[in-house]
Design a protein around this motif. Structure first.
Motif, PDB file in Angstrom:
ATOM      1  N   UNK A 125       0.821  -1.208   0.000  1.00 54.98           N
ATOM      2  CA  UNK A 125       0.000   0.000   0.000  1.00 54.98           C
ATOM      3  C   UNK A 125       0.856   1.259   0.000  1.00 54.98           C
ATOM      4  N   UNK A 126       1.836   1.314   0.882  1.00 57.87           N
ATOM      5  CA  UNK A 126       2.634   2.528   1.011  1.00 57.87           C
ATOM      6  C   UNK A 126       3.551   2.741  -0.198  1.00 57.87           C
ATOM      7  N   UNK A 127       4.060   1.663  -0.778  1.00 59.85           N
ATOM      8  CA  UNK A 127       4.863   1.818  -1.994  1.00 59.85           C
ATOM      9  C   UNK A 127       3.971   2.282  -3.142  1.00 59.85           C
ATOM     10  N   UNK A 128       2.763   1.717  -3.265  1.00 64.05           N
ATOM     11  CA  UNK A 128       1.843   2.110  -4.330  1.00 64.05           C
ATOM     12  C   UNK A 128       1.413   3.562  -4.201  1.00 64.05           C
ATOM     13  N   UNK A 129       1.351   4.072  -2.994  1.00 59.17           N
ATOM     14  CA  UNK A 129       1.016   5.482  -2.782  1.00 59.17           C
ATOM     15  C   UNK A 129       2.022   6.376  -3.497  1.00 59.17           C
ATOM     16  N   UNK A 130       3.269   5.926  -3.595  1.00 60.09           N
ATOM     17  CA  UNK A 130       4.312   6.693  -4.265  1.00 60.09           C
ATOM     18  C   UNK A 130       4.469   6.297  -5.728  1.00 60.09           C
ATOM     19  N   UNK A 131       4.395   4.994  -6.019  1.00 57.19           N
ATOM     20  CA  UNK A 131       4.652   4.496  -7.378  1.00 57.19           C
ATOM     21  C   UNK A 131       4.042   3.110  -7.526  1.00 57.19           C
ATOM     22  N   UNK A 132       2.990   3.007  -8.312  1.00 56.23           N
ATOM     23  CA  UNK A 132       2.301   1.726  -8.479  1.00 56.23           C
ATOM     24  C   UNK A 132       3.208   0.677  -9.107  1.00 56.23           C
ATOM     25  N   UNK A 133       4.032   1.090 -10.073  1.00 54.24           N
ATOM     26  CA  UNK A 133       4.934   0.127 -10.714  1.00 54.24           C
ATOM     27  C   UNK A 133       5.869  -0.511  -9.694  1.00 54.24           C
ATOM     28  N   UNK A 134       6.383   0.303  -8.776  1.00 53.96           N
ATOM     29  CA  UNK A 134       7.320  -0.200  -7.772  1.00 53.96           C
ATOM     30  C   UNK A 134       6.640  -1.152  -6.793  1.00 53.96           C
ATOM     31  N   UNK A 135       5.346  -0.931  -6.532  1.00 48.05           N
ATOM     32  CA  UNK A 135       4.641  -1.800  -5.585  1.00 48.05           C
ATOM     33  C   UNK A 135       4.493  -3.212  -6.118  1.00 48.05           C
ATOM     34  N   UNK A 136       4.678  -3.389  -7.431  1.00 49.30           N
ATOM     35  CA  UNK A 136       4.587  -4.727  -7.996  1.00 49.30           C
ATOM     36  C   UNK A 136       5.824  -5.564  -7.710  1.00 49.30           C
ATOM     37  N   UNK A 137       6.863  -4.962  -7.157  1.00 54.17           N
ATOM     38  CA  UNK A 137       8.023  -5.760  -6.748  1.00 54.17           C
ATOM     39  C   UNK A 137       7.647  -6.675  -5.585  1.00 54.17           C
ATOM     40  N   UNK A 138       7.196  -6.159  -4.432  1.00 52.43           N
ATOM     41  CA  UNK A 138       6.770  -7.077  -3.371  1.00 52.43           C
ATOM     42  C   UNK A 138       5.507  -7.848  -3.718  1.00 52.43           C
ATOM     43  N   UNK A 139       4.590  -7.223  -4.463  1.00 52.75           N
ATOM     44  CA  UNK A 139       3.327  -7.905  -4.770  1.00 52.75           C
ATOM     45  C   UNK A 139       3.547  -9.121  -5.654  1.00 52.75           C
ATOM     46  N   UNK A 140       4.362  -8.995  -6.696  1.00 52.78           N
ATOM     47  CA  UNK A 140       4.557 -10.107  -7.624  1.00 52.78           C
ATOM     48  C   UNK A 140       5.527 -11.136  -7.056  1.00 52.78           C
ATOM     49  N   UNK A 141       6.457 -10.708  -6.223  1.00 52.58           N
ATOM     50  CA  UNK A 141       7.270 -11.703  -5.516  1.00 52.58           C
ATOM     51  C   UNK A 141       6.381 -12.621  -4.676  1.00 52.58           C
ATOM     52  N   UNK A 142       5.340 -12.050  -4.081  1.00 51.70           N
ATOM     53  CA  UNK A 142       4.418 -12.901  -3.318  1.00 51.70           C
ATOM     54  C   UNK A 142       3.596 -13.773  -4.263  1.00 51.70           C
ATOM     55  N   UNK A 143       3.089 -13.181  -5.342  1.00 51.02           N
ATOM     56  CA  UNK A 143       2.291 -13.947  -6.300  1.00 51.02           C
ATOM     57  C   UNK A 143       3.071 -15.132  -6.855  1.00 51.02           C
ATOM     58  N   UNK A 144       4.323 -14.897  -7.262  1.00 52.63           N
ATOM     59  CA  UNK A 144       5.112 -15.971  -7.861  1.00 52.63           C
ATOM     60  C   UNK A 144       5.481 -17.071  -6.899  1.00 52.63           C
ATOM     61  N   UNK A 145       5.751 -16.699  -5.647  1.00 51.50           N
ATOM     62  CA  UNK A 145       6.198 -17.700  -4.674  1.00 51.50           C
ATOM     63  C   UNK A 145       5.062 -18.361  -3.909  1.00 51.50           C
ATOM     64  N   UNK A 146       3.872 -17.798  -3.973  1.00 50.64           N
ATOM     65  CA  UNK A 146       2.783 -18.341  -3.160  1.00 50.64           C
ATOM     66  C   UNK A 146       2.443 -19.794  -3.504  1.00 50.64           C
TER      67      UNK A 146
END
Length: 384
Positions: free
Chosen positions: A77-98
């Protein structure tokens, strides 16, 4: 009766302060350039890795930070508040490893989770295809057994962080004649595997700093040690993954909306028309109130879903879908209204609102369109 249950514990608020400071100082200054040049946000990646926020969900036993689902949502949430593209780093790391976390063997987890936790690699997720978007069971990618190996052929579409990630969870049909939906298996594909290549980067409306490309498989040979979960359980594992990770898309949407609201509030307090700040006009105040009210409702739904994700509650499919759907619809409305509040300035790139509006749109589409989310919720209600 204690009302402490309705207040976040201090450690979550301290986490928010830490990630917000990092995002404001080391991510936000590059967000416009990342969008303009459609480039991977390397500054954000470096800052997130240095602070151990790049894949916070990975457990300590795999060298991770061991953040729970709510803490991970706050980071996104806090990363997306600044830059949505950057928030996909933690988000997609979770998606890929889940899928590995939910169904992988100990050997698979030990092999792939620590490098991601240490910031040495990123992990993406390959489910959708050109002709198999919402209808995932109709996928055409095949993994055919050949002795103790599998031969992977086909393609995956719309893969977030493709080319930037080293590892990919890929779903493929392993029994073409088997029952639909129970004939799919998950595998890990590595960047550099012979026969594995990428399509050209997609030219997108938003999240331009997160590369989106096709994954192309031309007789890629995978050992059985790359298999994630039992043969035939891949689609079940993929859908369980989405139950958890849709919550993180809700968090991303909340962050984008919060960023837009923050900028809009600051602007209307400074902008003067007819001899006073436009914030003094009741019409403006009503818009801000509706934006904030909708945003806070979305945040609470996301946090509730995150708690259910952490507990793996049986009603997680409903709440995960609801959080993603409500928050992304809210983000689209809030960013659109924020552009409206800035008038002509909202429409130009001198201000970040037009970027936020473009970025918000994808949250209504990926990890299942919001129409699909409503189907998920309705089925949950109708089956009790």
């Amino acid at each position: 009766m204690s009302f402490d249950v309705y207040r976040l514990p201090d450690e979550y608020n301290e986490l928010r302060e830490a990630i917000r400071a990092l995002a404001d100082n080391k991510i936000a200054p590059y967000a416009s350039d990342v969008d303009d040049r459609s480039r991977f946000p390397v500054e954000a990646y470096d800052a997130l890795r240095a602070a151990d926020f790049h894949a916070p969900h990975i457990a300590e036993q795999y060298d991770g930070a061991g953040a729970d689902a709510l803490a991970t949502c706050i980071v996104i949430e806090e990363v997306a508040r600044a830059c949505a593209s950057s928030s996909l780093i933690p988000a997609v790391n979770k998606l890929g490893t889940m899928p590995l976390i939910l169904g992988g063997s100990d050997e698979v987890k030990q092999r792939y989770l620590p490098p991601v936790a240490r910031g040495e690699a990123m992990f993406s997720y390959g489910l959708s295809e050109r002709e198999a978007g919402s209808d995932t069971a109709s996928m055409r990618t095949r993994a055919i057994a050949d002795g103790d190996e599998w031969v992977l052929t086909g393609q995956k579409s719309w893969i977030t962080n493709a080319g930037a990630s080293r590892y990919y969870t890929v779903l493929a049909v392993t029994d073409p004649d088997g029952p639909r939906g129970r004939n799919i298996t998950a595998f890990v594909v590595e960047d550099g595997d012979e026969g594995f290549t990428y399509g050209e980067p997609e030219r997108k409306l938003g999240i331009k700093g997160s590369p989106t490309r096709e994954l192309l498989f031309d007789n890629v040979r995978l050992g059985d040690d790359r298999r994630v979960g039992p043969v035939g359980d891949g689609l079940k594992l993929a859908l369980r993954t989405l139950d958890h990770t849709r919550v993180t898309i809700g968090a991303q949407a909340v962050g984008i909306a919060q960023g837009a609201l923050d900028h809009a509030v600051a602007y209307v307090k400074e902008r003067r028309q007819f001899g006073k700040a436009i914030a003094d006009f009741q019409g403006i105040q009503f818009m801000l109130a509706d934006m904030a009210m909708t945003l806070e409702a979305s945040r609470q739904l996301v946090y509730t879903a995150a708690a259910k994700s952490e507990r793996n509650d049986p009603d997680l499919p409903f709440f995960g879908a609801a959080a993603k759907c409500h928050a992304s619809d809210a983000a689209m409305r809030i960013t659109t209204d924020a552009v409206q509040l800035l008038g002509g300035y909202g429409y130009v790139k001198d201000y970040p609102l037009e970027r936020m509006m473009r970025d918000a749109k994808i949250t209504q589409i990926y990890e299942g369109t919001n129409q699909v989310q409503r189907i998920v919720m309705a089925r949950h209600l109708l089956t009790g």
